[in-house]
Design an enzyme around this catalytic site. Structure first.
Site, PDB file in Angstrom:
ATOM      1  N   CYS A 142      25.744  13.034   4.587  1.00 60.53           N
ATOM      2  CA  CYS A 142      25.411  12.986   5.967  1.00 60.53           C
ATOM      3  C   CYS A 142      23.970  13.821   5.922  1.00 60.53           C
ATOM      4  O   CYS A 142      23.071  13.191   5.601  1.00 60.53           O
ATOM      5  CB  CYS A 142      26.353  13.953   6.967  1.00 60.53           C
ATOM      6  SG  CYS A 142      26.161  13.210   8.562  1.00 60.53           S
ATOM      7  N   LYS A 163      24.751   8.698  20.140  1.00 60.85           N
ATOM      8  CA  LYS A 163      25.320   9.314  18.778  1.00 60.85           C
ATOM      9  C   LYS A 163      26.310   8.292  18.217  1.00 60.85           C
ATOM     10  O   LYS A 163      27.119   7.791  18.937  1.00 60.85           O
ATOM     11  CB  LYS A 163      25.998  10.734  19.280  1.00 60.85           C
ATOM     12  CG  LYS A 163      26.737  11.401  18.058  1.00 60.85           C
ATOM     13  CD  LYS A 163      27.584  12.520  18.417  1.00 60.85           C
ATOM     14  CE  LYS A 163      28.016  13.355  16.958  1.00 60.85           C
ATOM     15  NZ  LYS A 163      28.862  14.477  17.656  1.00 60.85           N
ATOM     16  N   SER A 192      29.473  11.080  12.189  1.00 58.99           N
ATOM     17  CA  SER A 192      29.230  11.814  13.285  1.00 58.99           C
ATOM     18  C   SER A 192      28.005  12.366  13.240  1.00 58.99           C
ATOM     19  O   SER A 192      27.590  13.214  12.739  1.00 58.99           O
ATOM     20  CB  SER A 192      30.426  13.008  13.655  1.00 58.99           C
ATOM     21  OG  SER A 192      30.014  13.815  14.311  1.00 58.99           O
ATOM     22  N   HIS A 235      31.062  10.932   6.536  1.00 62.00           N
ATOM     23  CA  HIS A 235      31.783  11.897   6.197  1.00 62.00           C
ATOM     24  C   HIS A 235      33.133  11.587   5.916  1.00 62.00           C
ATOM     25  O   HIS A 235      34.328  11.862   6.425  1.00 62.00           O
ATOM     26  CB  HIS A 235      31.989  12.926   7.378  1.00 62.00           C
ATOM     27  CG  HIS A 235      30.744  13.779   7.812  1.00 62.00           C
ATOM     28  ND1 HIS A 235      30.635  14.957   7.167  1.00 62.00           N
ATOM     29  CD2 HIS A 235      29.953  13.609   8.775  1.00 62.00           C
ATOM     30  CE1 HIS A 235      29.472  15.567   7.364  1.00 62.00           C
ATOM     31  NE2 HIS A 235      29.068  14.854   8.674  1.00 62.00           N
ATOM     32  N   GLU A 237      34.950  12.914   3.487  1.00 62.34           N
ATOM     33  CA  GLU A 237      35.722  14.381   3.378  1.00 62.34           C
ATOM     34  C   GLU A 237      36.448  14.626   4.320  1.00 62.34           C
ATOM     35  O   GLU A 237      37.391  15.286   4.464  1.00 62.34           O
ATOM     36  CB  GLU A 237      34.582  15.463   2.784  1.00 62.34           C
ATOM     37  CG  GLU A 237      34.173  16.071   3.782  1.00 62.34           C
ATOM     38  CD  GLU A 237      32.778  15.479   4.482  1.00 62.34           C
ATOM     39  OE1 GLU A 237      31.963  15.915   5.129  1.00 62.34           O
ATOM     40  OE2 GLU A 237      32.424  14.350   3.817  1.00 62.34           O
ATOM     41  N   ARG A 249      35.355  20.164  21.087  1.00 62.25           N
ATOM     42  CA  ARG A 249      34.392  21.274  20.921  1.00 62.25           C
ATOM     43  C   ARG A 249      33.134  20.830  21.827  1.00 62.25           C
ATOM     44  O   ARG A 249      32.753  21.775  22.725  1.00 62.25           O
ATOM     45  CB  ARG A 249      33.991  21.589  19.730  1.00 62.25           C
ATOM     46  CG  ARG A 249      32.848  22.457  19.537  1.00 62.25           C
ATOM     47  CD  ARG A 249      31.937  22.244  18.137  1.00 62.25           C
ATOM     48  NE  ARG A 249      31.488  21.089  18.214  1.00 62.25           N
ATOM     49  CZ  ARG A 249      30.651  20.231  17.058  1.00 62.25           C
ATOM     50  NH1 ARG A 249      31.087  21.070  15.826  1.00 62.25           N
ATOM     51  NH2 ARG A 249      30.299  19.131  17.244  1.00 62.25           N
TER      52      ARG A 249
END
Length: 305
Positions: A142, A163, A192, A235, A237, A249
């Site tokens: 990323c 985003k 993200s 991502h 992972e 969050r």
């Protein structure tokens, strides 16, 4: 074969509980085999979470893997206990004379900042330069990919109008490419990020190949033809709940954030998220370790140049 990590590292208990074969130093030393030496420069704020995610995929291989965790000296994480960092992490100065089969440079939540304004940018560029001669294959993730493409090729990043957040469909550009071998014609991966690199900038360099793309998320996997440098724009992972935790969050901070795409069943944030990229992640990380590292790295690490 197992991944070799200290028995005190939190990931040891987590992965053992998932029936993943992990091994401590004592048992590893009785095996007559050279493990792959993989360093991880962990730039993520929640370092223990990032460790668990990466080590889970690095353990999904018949190869023995020895891990060295690295932190920056010019910026100290405030989201990880200092005791954990002191016990399990090294600074670059402590390992720069060593050579490694592989290196992973993670993402970081700094993508909207100019590269040169980041506190640890100079240290990071030193590590990326060192990787040219001391690491056989480096995997960037990323923001780590954007930083490396900027440093090595002067490829810029661009801020997005909105985003890219969710799980997106991707395709493979070269059916028999070693890094993407075994993937389905359509596979999924999480993204993200607020920024991107553009396909036309990458295509200016003959030694770079775009191995995978997405209609919605754009360029996904880029690699040098010799596989000494790998770049993931997303991502792979991530765990099942990582995007959910990021969404909660940001909502709690009062930020404007959309529900991650193609993730919750019927966009119900109380549902269990769909884990549609686990198989693809296992294949790609396994391919990196096998084809890009193990099959090509010198047995004598001092021969890396």
């Amino acid at each position: 074969m197992p991944i070799k990590i200290p028995i005190e590292l939190p990931a040891f208990k987590v992965l053992s509980g998932e029936n993943i074969f992990v091994m401590n130093d004592k048992r590893a030393n009785t095996q007559d085999i050279r493990p792959l030496k993989i360093a991880i420069l962990n730039l993520m704020p929640k370092k223990i979470l990032a460790e668990n995610q990466l080590l889970r995929h690095l353990s999904n291989t018949p190869l023995q893997v020895e891990i060295k965790l690295i932190q920056t000296k010019t910026y100290v994480s405030h989201n990880t206990p200092i005791e954990h960092l002191d016990k399990f992490y090294s600074y670059f100065d402590e390992i720069k004379e060593e050579k490694f089969d592989g290196l992973i440079i993670t993402g970081a939540p700094v993508e909207r900042m100019e590269f040169e304004d980041i506190a640890y940018w100079r240290e990071l560029t030193e590590i990326m330069e060192w990787s040219n001669t001391n690491v056989f294959s480096t995997l960037h993730i990323c923001w780590g990919s954007q930083a490396a493409l900027y440093y090595h090729y002067k490829i810029p990043k661009y801020e997005l109008n909105k985003k890219i957040f969710g799980v997106f469909s991707h395709w493979v550009n070269y059916e028999n490419a070693d890094l993407t071998r075994g993937l389905d014609d359509e596979f999924y991966a999480p993204h993200s990020r607020h920024t991107e690199v553009k396909k036309e900038d990458i295509e200016k360099f003959d030694d770079l190949e775009i191995l995978s793309e997405s209609k919605e998320a754009g360029v996904f996997i880029v690699a040098t033809k010799d596989r000494r440098k790998i770049f993931f724009m997303g991502h792979l992972e991530y765990d099942r709940n990582t995007l959910k935790e990021e969404f909660i969050r940001d909502k709690e901070k009062g930020m404007e954030i959309d529900i991650p795409k193609n993730y919750f069943v019927d966009n119900d944030i109380n549902s269990i998220p769909k884990f549609t990229w686990r198989g693809s992640a296992n294949i790609i990380f396994g391919n990196w370790l096998n084809y890009c590292v193990y099959q090509n790295t010198p047995y004598n690490l001092n021969e890396i140049s």
